[in-house]
Design an enzyme around this catalytic site. Structure first.
Site, PDB file in Angstrom:
ATOM      1  N   SER A  62      31.032  29.471  99.214  1.00 50.96           N
ATOM      2  CA  SER A  62      31.493  28.082  99.385  1.00 50.96           C
ATOM      3  C   SER A  62      30.572  27.244 100.268  1.00 50.96           C
ATOM      4  O   SER A  62      30.013  27.734 101.262  1.00 50.96           O
ATOM      5  CB  SER A  62      32.880  28.132 100.038  1.00 50.96           C
ATOM      6  OG  SER A  62      33.230  26.872 100.538  1.00 50.96           O
ATOM      7  N   GLU A  81      31.649  25.337 102.319  1.00 49.83           N
ATOM      8  CA  GLU A  81      32.307  25.342 103.634  1.00 49.83           C
ATOM      9  C   GLU A  81      31.490  26.202 104.618  1.00 49.83           C
ATOM     10  O   GLU A  81      31.586  26.020 105.831  1.00 49.83           O
ATOM     11  CB  GLU A  81      33.741  25.858 103.473  1.00 49.83           C
ATOM     12  CG  GLU A  81      34.592  25.891 104.726  1.00 49.83           C
ATOM     13  CD  GLU A  81      35.129  24.538 105.208  1.00 49.83           C
ATOM     14  OE1 GLU A  81      35.055  23.546 104.461  1.00 49.83           O
ATOM     15  OE2 GLU A  81      35.614  24.480 106.346  1.00 49.83           O
ATOM     16  N   TYR A  94      38.259  30.135 107.570  1.00 46.84           N
ATOM     17  CA  TYR A  94      37.951  30.310 106.143  1.00 46.84           C
ATOM     18  C   TYR A  94      36.433  30.342 105.935  1.00 46.84           C
ATOM     19  O   TYR A  94      35.901  31.217 105.241  1.00 46.84           O
ATOM     20  CB  TYR A  94      38.578  29.166 105.341  1.00 46.84           C
ATOM     21  CG  TYR A  94      38.071  29.055 103.917  1.00 46.84           C
ATOM     22  CD1 TYR A  94      38.604  29.840 102.909  1.00 46.84           C
ATOM     23  CD2 TYR A  94      37.049  28.160 103.584  1.00 46.84           C
ATOM     24  CE1 TYR A  94      38.131  29.738 101.592  1.00 46.84           C
ATOM     25  CE2 TYR A  94      36.574  28.056 102.285  1.00 46.84           C
ATOM     26  CZ  TYR A  94      37.121  28.846 101.301  1.00 46.84           C
ATOM     27  OH  TYR A  94      36.644  28.743 100.011  1.00 46.84           O
TER      28      TYR A  94
HETATM   29  P1  NAP Z   1      42.821  28.746  94.078  1.00 40.88           P
HETATM   30  O1  NAP Z   1      43.247  27.799  92.995  1.00 40.88           O
HETATM   31  O2  NAP Z   1      43.432  28.640  95.422  1.00 40.88           O
HETATM   32  O3  NAP Z   1      43.023  30.234  93.517  1.00 40.88           O
HETATM   33  C1  NAP Z   1      42.969  31.342  94.367  1.00 40.88           C
HETATM   34  C2  NAP Z   1      43.329  32.586  93.560  1.00 40.88           C
HETATM   35  O4  NAP Z   1      43.294  33.742  94.420  1.00 40.88           O
HETATM   36  C3  NAP Z   1      44.726  32.558  92.937  1.00 40.88           C
HETATM   37  O5  NAP Z   1      44.656  33.079  91.626  1.00 40.88           O
HETATM   38  C4  NAP Z   1      45.514  33.502  93.847  1.00 40.88           C
HETATM   39  O6  NAP Z   1      46.608  34.115  93.231  1.00 40.88           O
HETATM   40  C5  NAP Z   1      44.431  34.532  94.132  1.00 40.88           C
HETATM   41  N1  NAP Z   1      44.799  35.391  95.260  1.00 40.88           N
HETATM   42  C6  NAP Z   1      45.161  34.999  96.503  1.00 40.88           C
HETATM   43  N2  NAP Z   1      45.465  36.072  97.256  1.00 40.88           N
HETATM   44  C7  NAP Z   1      45.286  37.158  96.478  1.00 40.88           C
HETATM   45  C8  NAP Z   1      45.428  38.558  96.674  1.00 40.88           C
HETATM   46  N3  NAP Z   1      45.850  39.057  97.849  1.00 40.88           N
HETATM   47  N4  NAP Z   1      45.140  39.400  95.667  1.00 40.88           N
HETATM   48  C9  NAP Z   1      44.736  38.919  94.470  1.00 40.88           C
HETATM   49  N5  NAP Z   1      44.600  37.599  94.212  1.00 40.88           N
HETATM   50  C10 NAP Z   1      44.868  36.738  95.193  1.00 40.88           C
HETATM   51  O7  NAP Z   1      41.219  28.639  94.288  1.00 40.88           O
HETATM   52  P2  NAP Z   1      40.098  27.975  93.358  1.00 40.88           P
HETATM   53  O8  NAP Z   1      39.956  26.549  93.733  1.00 40.88           O
HETATM   54  O9  NAP Z   1      40.314  28.365  91.956  1.00 40.88           O
HETATM   55  O10 NAP Z   1      38.805  28.699  93.932  1.00 40.88           O
HETATM   56  C11 NAP Z   1      38.374  29.968  93.430  1.00 40.88           C
HETATM   57  C12 NAP Z   1      37.473  30.633  94.458  1.00 40.88           C
HETATM   58  O11 NAP Z   1      36.334  29.816  94.713  1.00 40.88           O
HETATM   59  C13 NAP Z   1      38.112  30.894  95.821  1.00 40.88           C
HETATM   60  O12 NAP Z   1      37.564  32.094  96.326  1.00 40.88           O
HETATM   61  C14 NAP Z   1      37.652  29.715  96.669  1.00 40.88           C
HETATM   62  O13 NAP Z   1      37.653  30.058  98.030  1.00 40.88           O
HETATM   63  C15 NAP Z   1      36.267  29.528  96.112  1.00 40.88           C
HETATM   64  N6  NAP Z   1      35.707  28.175  96.192  1.00 40.88           N
HETATM   65  C16 NAP Z   1      36.415  27.133  95.675  1.00 40.88           C
HETATM   66  C17 NAP Z   1      35.843  25.863  95.691  1.00 40.88           C
HETATM   67  C18 NAP Z   1      36.592  24.677  95.131  1.00 40.88           C
HETATM   68  O14 NAP Z   1      36.184  23.541  95.426  1.00 40.88           O
HETATM   69  N7  NAP Z   1      37.596  24.875  94.302  1.00 40.88           N
HETATM   70  C19 NAP Z   1      34.567  25.659  96.243  1.00 40.88           C
HETATM   71  C20 NAP Z   1      33.883  26.776  96.728  1.00 40.88           C
HETATM   72  C21 NAP Z   1      34.443  28.027  96.690  1.00 40.88           C
HETATM   73  P3  NAP Z   1      48.111  33.485  93.318  1.00 40.88           P
HETATM   74  O15 NAP Z   1      48.179  32.546  92.156  1.00 40.88           O
HETATM   75  O16 NAP Z   1      48.950  34.687  93.201  1.00 40.88           O
HETATM   76  O17 NAP Z   1      48.220  32.780  94.633  1.00 40.88           O
HETATM   77  N1  GDD Z   2      43.873  18.905 102.232  1.00 46.17           N
HETATM   78  C1  GDD Z   2      43.818  17.692 102.800  1.00 46.17           C
HETATM   79  N2  GDD Z   2      44.976  16.980 102.960  1.00 46.17           N
HETATM   80  N3  GDD Z   2      42.625  17.220 103.218  1.00 46.17           N
HETATM   81  C2  GDD Z   2      42.587  15.978 103.767  1.00 46.17           C
HETATM   82  C3  GDD Z   2      43.742  15.204 103.941  1.00 46.17           C
HETATM   83  C4  GDD Z   2      44.997  15.721 103.529  1.00 46.17           C
HETATM   84  O1  GDD Z   2      46.044  15.108 103.645  1.00 46.17           O
HETATM   85  N4  GDD Z   2      43.362  14.023 104.497  1.00 46.17           N
HETATM   86  C5  GDD Z   2      42.049  14.057 104.663  1.00 46.17           C
HETATM   87  N5  GDD Z   2      41.558  15.247 104.231  1.00 46.17           N
HETATM   88  C6  GDD Z   2      40.157  15.674 104.288  1.00 46.17           C
HETATM   89  C7  GDD Z   2      39.957  17.009 105.013  1.00 46.17           C
HETATM   90  O2  GDD Z   2      39.945  16.806 106.432  1.00 46.17           O
HETATM   91  C8  GDD Z   2      38.592  17.429 104.453  1.00 46.17           C
HETATM   92  O3  GDD Z   2      37.557  16.839 105.220  1.00 46.17           O
HETATM   93  C9  GDD Z   2      38.564  16.812 103.049  1.00 46.17           C
HETATM   94  O4  GDD Z   2      39.680  15.911 102.983  1.00 46.17           O
HETATM   95  C10 GDD Z   2      38.670  17.823 101.903  1.00 46.17           C
HETATM   96  O5  GDD Z   2      39.770  18.694 102.138  1.00 46.17           O
HETATM   97  P1  GDD Z   2      40.307  19.701 101.012  1.00 46.17           P
HETATM   98  O6  GDD Z   2      40.545  18.971  99.734  1.00 46.17           O
HETATM   99  O7  GDD Z   2      41.465  20.438 101.618  1.00 46.17           O
HETATM  100  O8  GDD Z   2      39.070  20.651 100.719  1.00 46.17           O
HETATM  101  P2  GDD Z   2      38.043  21.408 101.682  1.00 46.17           P
HETATM  102  O9  GDD Z   2      36.723  20.702 101.553  1.00 46.17           O
HETATM  103  O10 GDD Z   2      38.577  21.635 103.031  1.00 46.17           O
HETATM  104  O11 GDD Z   2      37.956  22.850 100.986  1.00 46.17           O
HETATM  105  C11 GDD Z   2      37.785  22.983  99.575  1.00 46.17           C
HETATM  106  O12 GDD Z   2      36.410  23.000  99.263  1.00 46.17           O
HETATM  107  C12 GDD Z   2      35.693  24.122  99.793  1.00 46.17           C
HETATM  108  C13 GDD Z   2      34.235  23.941  99.360  1.00 46.17           C
HETATM  109  O13 GDD Z   2      33.584  23.058 100.227  1.00 46.17           O
HETATM  110  C14 GDD Z   2      38.496  24.266  99.147  1.00 46.17           C
HETATM  111  O14 GDD Z   2      38.502  24.326  97.741  1.00 46.17           O
HETATM  112  C15 GDD Z   2      37.783  25.496  99.665  1.00 46.17           C
HETATM  113  O15 GDD Z   2      38.381  26.672  99.094  1.00 46.17           O
HETATM  114  C16 GDD Z   2      36.309  25.394  99.239  1.00 46.17           C
HETATM  115  O16 GDD Z   2      35.582  26.516  99.681  1.00 46.17           O
END
Ligand code: NAP
Ligand code: GDD
Length: 323
Positions: free
Chosen positions: A125, A127, A149
């Site tokens: 990520s 992050e 995280y």
């Molecule tokens: P998500 O929608 O939160 O999905 C997370 C998945 O992990 C769900 O299927 C959840 O299952 C599963 N999980 C959680 N705990 C588990 C456990 N103990 N054993 C097995 N499975 C478990 O996340 P996403 O947005 O699709 O992201 C996918 C991956 O990419 C994550 O690793 C996230 O950190 C990473 N990532 C995401 C982004 C982004 O912007 N979306 C960016 C960079 C990296 P349940 O449905 O049972 O909860």
């Molecule tokens: N969630 C949330 N809720 N975020 C808020 C809010 C609110 O009400 N208001 C402002 N924000 C700001 C957060 O402070 C952050 O700076 C930004 O919105 C994005 O927050 P999220 O959408 O929660 O995503 P994230 O960037 O913290 O994390 C996501 O992206 C990562 C990759 O950079 C997640 O998908 C992580 O799993 C992923 O790794």
């Protein structure tokens, strides 16, 4: 020739559902790891249920991972499962580390135990860049995570690199910047906004409470990003790649475009609650996807504006059906 098969952890999540669709369209047999729950949680993959095979298991349980790899006999494993919501990582730091960090080692060990030729993708990520050390961020930018995280993801990244270097495994770390979609979880800021905009437009809600509007993210469309994951595992040699759009926008810009799309002025509806600010913030993310463009031929297709509008329209349609 037999088609390939893949095991996806996190198949019930946003990315897992798009990746499953993509792999099925390429002729893969798709297996998904799902953890036990007292109520079914298959909403995002409901439409795929007849085409995929679900295996019960948990990233916290080593034995279940070995059994899953044995059952699926996959050519490729995509490790997408994690505790993925940043704010929860301050409240549950140990669980976050168990899952998001050590879970990666458990999955790598399961592969090494069953068949070390299986190709492995780790969902790393942006992050990890946290308090960014340079702009834009590349694969060489040093990490400075700002949340439990982010710290856990840094571990997951390095253990993936280490298993590649220690055991010659085909293990790749995809450093993905934020990617969103109508299937994004409701707690993440983009979906929280588009869901609220739809509800406000339909008269179901009258305000939207947010935290820091000035944070900047490099936001893309999840459907584009899962193709990049797959491409990483199709190369001759394993490597680590950034997937990003190369554009950055503030949360405020996202809010403004979302409200304007339904002819509303966000300033009349958005309320700031300081309790939603984070103990340590990632202020600016901007990725440089040059390596993925040159090496994988990958580039995102959905623009920022298209993404915002797609998400608002999907939430309008969803709530519109209900009222
Ligand atoms: P998500 O929608 O939160 O999905 C997370 C998945 O992990 C769900 O299927 C959840 O299952 C599963 N999980 C959680 N705990 C588990 C456990 N103990 N054993 C097995 N499975 C478990 O996340 P996403 O947005 O699709 O992201 C996918 C991956 O990419 C994550 O690793 C996230 O950190 C990473 N990532 C995401 C982004 C982004 O912007 N979306 C960016 C960079 C990296 P349940 O449905 O049972 O909860
Ligand atoms: N969630 C949330 N809720 N975020 C808020 C809010 C609110 O009400 N208001 C402002 N924000 C700001 C957060 O402070 C952050 O700076 C930004 O919105 C994005 O927050 P999220 O959408 O929660 O995503 P994230 O960037 O913290 O994390 C996501 O992206 C990562 C990759 O950079 C997640 O998908 C992580 O799993 C992923 O790794």
């Amino acid at each position: 020739m037999h088609g390939k098969s893949a095991l996806i952890t996190g198949i019930t999540g946003q990315d897992g559902s798009y990746l499953a669709e993509w792999l099925l369209s390429r002729g893969y047999r798709v297996y998904g790891l799902v953890r036990r729950s007292s109520t079914e949680n298959l909403e995002r993959i409901e439409h795929l249920k007849e085409q995929i095979n679900l295996i019960s298991g948990d990233l916290l349980d080593q034995k279940s991972l070995i059994a899953a790899v044995e059952t699926a006999c996959p050519d490729e494993v995509y490790n997408l499962a994690a505790q993925s919501f940043v704010p929860v990582s301050w409240h549950q730091p140990v669980l976050t580390a168990e899952l998001t960090a050590l879970g990666v080692t458990r999955m790598l060990e399961a592969i090494r135990t069953v068949n070390d030729k299986i190709r492995f993708y780790q969902a790393s990520s942006s992050e990890m860049f946290g308090r960014v050390q340079e702009v834009p961020q590349t694969e060489k930018t040093p990490f400075y995570p700002r949340s439990p995280y982010g710290v856990a993801k840094v571990y997951g990244h390095w253990i993936t690199v280490n298993y590649r270097e220690s055991y010659g495994m085909f293990a790749c770390s995809g450093i993905l910047f934020n990617h969103e979609s109508p299937r994004r979880g409701l707690e993440f800021v983009t979906r929280k906004i588009t869901n609220a905009v739809a509800r406000i437009k339909l008269g179901l809600q009258d305000r939207l409470v947010l935290g820091n509007l000035e944070a900047r993210r490099d936001w893309g469309y999840a459907g584009d990003y899962v193709k990049g994951m797959w491409l990483m595992l199709q190369q001759e040699t394993p490597g680590d790649y950034i997937l990003a759009t190369g554009e950055t926008h503030t949360v405020r810009e996202f809010v403004k475009i979302a409200f304007e799309h339904v002819d509303l002025d966000y300033e009349k509806y958005v309320v700031i609650d300081p309790r939603l600010f984070r103990p340590a913030e990632v202020d600016l993310l901007l990725g440089d996807p040059s390596k993925a463009r040159a090496g994988l031929g990958w580039q995102p297709e959905v623009s920022f504006e298209q993404l915002v509008k797609m998400m608002v329209d999907a939430d309008l349609a969803r709530w519109g059906k209900k009222v």
